[in-house]
Enzyme design. Sequence first.
Site, PDB file in Angstrom:
ATOM      1  N   GLU A 167      11.298  14.669  13.919  1.00  0.00           N
ATOM      2  CA  GLU A 167      12.300  15.381  13.128  1.00  0.00           C
ATOM      3  C   GLU A 167      11.740  16.123  11.920  1.00  0.00           C
ATOM      4  OE1 GLU A 167      14.658  12.062  15.172  1.00  0.00           O
ATOM      5  OE2 GLU A 167      12.649  12.353  14.348  1.00  0.00           O
TER       6      GLU A 167
ATOM      7  N   GLU B 214      15.474   6.759  19.443  1.00  0.00           N
ATOM      8  CA  GLU B 214      16.349   5.877  18.661  1.00  0.00           C
ATOM      9  C   GLU B 214      17.340   5.140  19.563  1.00  0.00           C
ATOM     10  OE1 GLU B 214      16.827   7.736  14.287  1.00  0.00           O
ATOM     11  OE2 GLU B 214      17.335   9.131  15.909  1.00  0.00           O
TER      12      GLU B 214
END
Length: 270
Positions: A146, A126
């Site tokens: 995740e 990210e």
Amino acid sequence: MSTEASPVTDQATEQVSVEYSADGHTATILVDRAAKLNALTLTMLDDLAAAARDVAASTARLVIVRTAGDKVFCVGADINHFAGLGAAGMWRDWIATGHRAFDAIAGLRQPSIAVIDGLAFGGGLELALACDFRVIANEARIALPETGLGTVPGWGGTERATELIGRARAKELVLTRRQLTGEEAVAWGLATAAAPKAYLDATVGRLSTDILAGAPLAVQLGKQLIDAAADGAPSRVLEALAGGLAAATADLTEGVAAFREKRTPHFTDS
């Protein structure tokens, strides 16, 4: 040799974890927590936002985002720092702080390049996605894993990945936790260029040279126009305003003169 440096310290350890430096027209943001695989803490996220403010206030025309260590770019969030936050802490502190940091990098007027030389997982990817360009080593691996931990990407990964590769590919990346090689990242559209690790800096150098060869204000206006268009802003309005601003610069005069004289322009950012 860096001409200026402004290290920001991790308050918990009093060690440098994020450092801003500038050399000529290029600024560098270095994440340096190699002993912990550059896993990100709240303090480091604040440090990244501060480094972005340093870049914004500088005369740099390009920013490079790098991390310390040989095999890992960044493994993402430090699980030990967020596991006990609870619902309110995740919402109020962890997610919000990460968004502020990465949005500050994404919102810079200067183009940014993330240099991915190793594993970039979760928040590490990210961070790279918040940059305008990603140059990745063939040997690197990137992923948004995740859901395998029982959570979801929290720092803009779902939005930025979808913008780059579309909804179906983004779902494959998030829902299957698929790991991509450097070459696959380029094929998918998540990275700008891939190279063997030994040639990574040379590849970054060529991209940097190409960016810096443009008129500084025009490059920065171009970046902002594209970002605004992605948010739905009408180009007929913004391009007129940006073109009018560019028309008032000495760099446009120099660019036209160089074109007519068949020579390389010498831009002065004015």
